[in-house]
Write a protein that holds these residues in place. Sequence first.
Motif, mmCIF file in Angstrom:
data_model
loop_
_atom_site.group_PDB
_atom_site.id
_atom_site.type_symbol
_atom_site.label_atom_id
_atom_site.label_comp_id
_atom_site.label_asym_id
_atom_site.label_seq_id
_atom_site.Cartn_x
_atom_site.Cartn_y
_atom_site.Cartn_z
ATOM 1 N N TRP A 178 0.127 7.358 4.827
ATOM 2 C CA TRP A 178 0.224 6.984 3.421
ATOM 3 C C TRP A 178 1.587 7.406 2.848
ATOM 4 O O TRP A 178 2.270 6.649 2.167
ATOM 5 C CB TRP A 178 -0.929 7.610 2.632
ATOM 6 C CG TRP A 178 -0.942 7.198 1.194
ATOM 7 C CD1 TRP A 178 -1.189 5.948 0.709
ATOM 8 C CD2 TRP A 178 -0.667 8.031 0.073
ATOM 9 N NE1 TRP A 178 -1.086 5.945 -0.655
ATOM 10 C CE2 TRP A 178 -0.772 7.210 -1.083
ATOM 11 C CE3 TRP A 178 -0.360 9.381 -0.090
ATOM 12 C CZ2 TRP A 178 -0.567 7.697 -2.364
ATOM 13 C CZ3 TRP A 178 -0.161 9.872 -1.374
ATOM 14 C CH2 TRP A 178 -0.262 9.038 -2.489
ATOM 15 N N HIS A 179 1.989 8.630 3.165
ATOM 16 C CA HIS A 179 3.304 9.091 2.709
ATOM 17 C C HIS A 179 4.417 8.237 3.300
ATOM 18 O O HIS A 179 5.354 7.845 2.604
ATOM 19 C CB HIS A 179 3.526 10.550 3.126
ATOM 20 C CG HIS A 179 2.896 11.524 2.185
ATOM 21 N ND1 HIS A 179 3.445 11.830 0.965
ATOM 22 C CD2 HIS A 179 1.760 12.241 2.283
ATOM 23 C CE1 HIS A 179 2.675 12.707 0.342
ATOM 24 N NE2 HIS A 179 1.641 12.972 1.121
ATOM 25 N N PHE A 180 4.300 7.963 4.590
ATOM 26 C CA PHE A 180 5.345 7.197 5.269
ATOM 27 C C PHE A 180 5.458 5.803 4.646
ATOM 28 O O PHE A 180 6.543 5.323 4.334
ATOM 29 C CB PHE A 180 5.021 7.095 6.763
ATOM 30 C CG PHE A 180 6.091 6.429 7.579
ATOM 31 C CD1 PHE A 180 7.248 7.106 7.926
ATOM 32 C CD2 PHE A 180 5.942 5.121 8.014
ATOM 33 C CE1 PHE A 180 8.243 6.497 8.686
ATOM 34 C CE2 PHE A 180 6.925 4.502 8.775
ATOM 35 C CZ PHE A 180 8.074 5.191 9.110
ATOM 36 N N SER A 193 -2.434 2.955 -4.468
ATOM 37 C CA SER A 193 -3.014 4.283 -4.629
ATOM 38 C C SER A 193 -3.589 4.777 -3.309
ATOM 39 O O SER A 193 -3.899 3.984 -2.412
ATOM 40 C CB SER A 193 -4.121 4.242 -5.678
ATOM 41 O OG SER A 193 -5.212 3.502 -5.154
ATOM 42 N N ILE A 194 -3.758 6.077 -3.240
ATOM 43 C CA ILE A 194 -4.343 6.678 -2.041
ATOM 44 C C ILE A 194 -5.765 6.139 -1.851
ATOM 45 O O ILE A 194 -6.195 5.896 -0.721
ATOM 46 C CB ILE A 194 -4.295 8.220 -2.129
ATOM 47 C CG1 ILE A 194 -4.577 8.838 -0.769
ATOM 48 C CG2 ILE A 194 -5.229 8.770 -3.170
ATOM 49 C CD1 ILE A 194 -4.197 10.298 -0.676
ATOM 50 N N GLU A 195 -6.466 5.891 -2.948
ATOM 51 C CA GLU A 195 -7.844 5.389 -2.849
ATOM 52 C C GLU A 195 -7.870 4.008 -2.207
ATOM 53 O O GLU A 195 -8.693 3.727 -1.341
ATOM 54 C CB GLU A 195 -8.511 5.319 -4.238
ATOM 55 C CG GLU A 195 -8.821 6.670 -4.870
ATOM 56 C CD GLU A 195 -7.595 7.299 -5.528
ATOM 57 O OE1 GLU A 195 -6.575 6.608 -5.720
ATOM 58 O OE2 GLU A 195 -7.654 8.516 -5.839
ATOM 59 N N GLU A 196 -6.943 3.138 -2.648
ATOM 60 C CA GLU A 196 -6.893 1.777 -2.091
ATOM 61 C C GLU A 196 -6.578 1.812 -0.600
ATOM 62 O O GLU A 196 -7.192 1.109 0.200
ATOM 63 C CB GLU A 196 -5.784 0.971 -2.785
ATOM 64 C CG GLU A 196 -6.172 0.299 -4.059
ATOM 65 C CD GLU A 196 -4.973 -0.447 -4.632
ATOM 66 O OE1 GLU A 196 -4.933 -1.677 -4.535
ATOM 67 O OE2 GLU A 196 -4.057 0.229 -5.159
ATOM 68 N N CYS A 197 -5.595 2.627 -0.242
ATOM 69 C CA CYS A 197 -5.202 2.697 1.180
ATOM 70 C C CYS A 197 -6.323 3.326 2.001
ATOM 71 O O CYS A 197 -6.579 2.905 3.132
ATOM 72 C CB CYS A 197 -3.904 3.495 1.340
ATOM 73 S SG CYS A 197 -2.499 2.632 0.642
#
Length: 337
Positions: A178-180, A193-197
């Motif tokens: 996610w960060h990458f 968003s982190i939730e979507e991913c």
Amino acid sequence: MSISQTISPQIPPKFLLEDGLSDECKTLLSTLRKQRSWLASHDFYNYQGFWLDPRLLGGVLACQQQFHAQQSDIILVTTPKSGTTWVKSLLFFLMNRKKYPIFEQDHPLLVKNPHDLVPFLELKLYVDGQLPNFSSFTSPRLLATHLSFGSLPKSIHESRTKLVYLCRNPRDTFISMWHFTNNLKLDHTNIKSIEECFDLFCKGVSPYGPFWNHVLDYWKESIEKPNKVLFLMYEEIKAQPKLQLKRLAEFLECQFFLEEEKCGVVDEILRMCSFDNLSNLEVNRNGKLSSGEENKVFFRRGEVGDWKNYFTKEMSEKLDHIIKQKFQGSGLSFLYL
Ligand code: A3P
């Protein structure tokens, strides 16, 4: 730290650009299932059961059609963000320790990023329709790929080429990915968003995913053919680096001599390849790969358990449930701390 603070504007790596795709790729893409990807700019396409960025397809097809494995080849296979950069450097030190003695000041890994020394087949060698020039490679050739087991070029299956497979627990893999992915973006206002991913990851939609299918195929092969596939885990290398490095050396039939051990060769390789050492080299702080990524994006925290800073209880439970289902009866389990 918020994600926007870690991002600097940069040119997108070549594999994210869709222009310049060959007619063969465009025709194939039009027949493939697609799904929204982690990036707003393009979709993922499902090729042979795994999700790919469209721009990668050319490289994948070219290496499937043209790569001729040699008996002595060593290929590192990884799920993205499982510590590829680390194990590439370990492999390079290990296999080249005669040619480049590790205590020497001009070792290539001091001035080059591991991805330049151990190139990816489909990301570096076979992109842009150019035939790779293998003339500078000495035997054994050290190569890498993220391809799924079923998508590997046929000659890899048919030869005595050895495969070193690396995976990492899915929670940290997800966070690292996610960060990458966020770091690759141009448009900071469009960050998913982190939730979507996470939702996509749980559905199996991630670069080269589904994560579990990728891992399981190689895990099974490593059990059936232990001389062909060595299965490594990021957390195990972290916990017992010496043991795992020796395991790797044994698998590649280049065990350490007693004399080398006495001189501290094993410790020195581990020190040189440590997160602190590699990430602080000038080349990795300020250099760039030819594909556009800044070398520093491959070094973030390098720890086991960073997921704890991001996962909610619900996320842990949901992923645990999926992992339990998918890996049931396989004999494979993950370490999270
Ligand atoms: P984090 O994002 O969790 O920090 P890959 O090399 O497959 O792209 O994986 C990148 C991940 O490996 C990143 O994880 C990165 O920090 C970590 N990493 C890179 N070099 C490392 C090293 N020498 N030791 C341990 N982890 C390393």
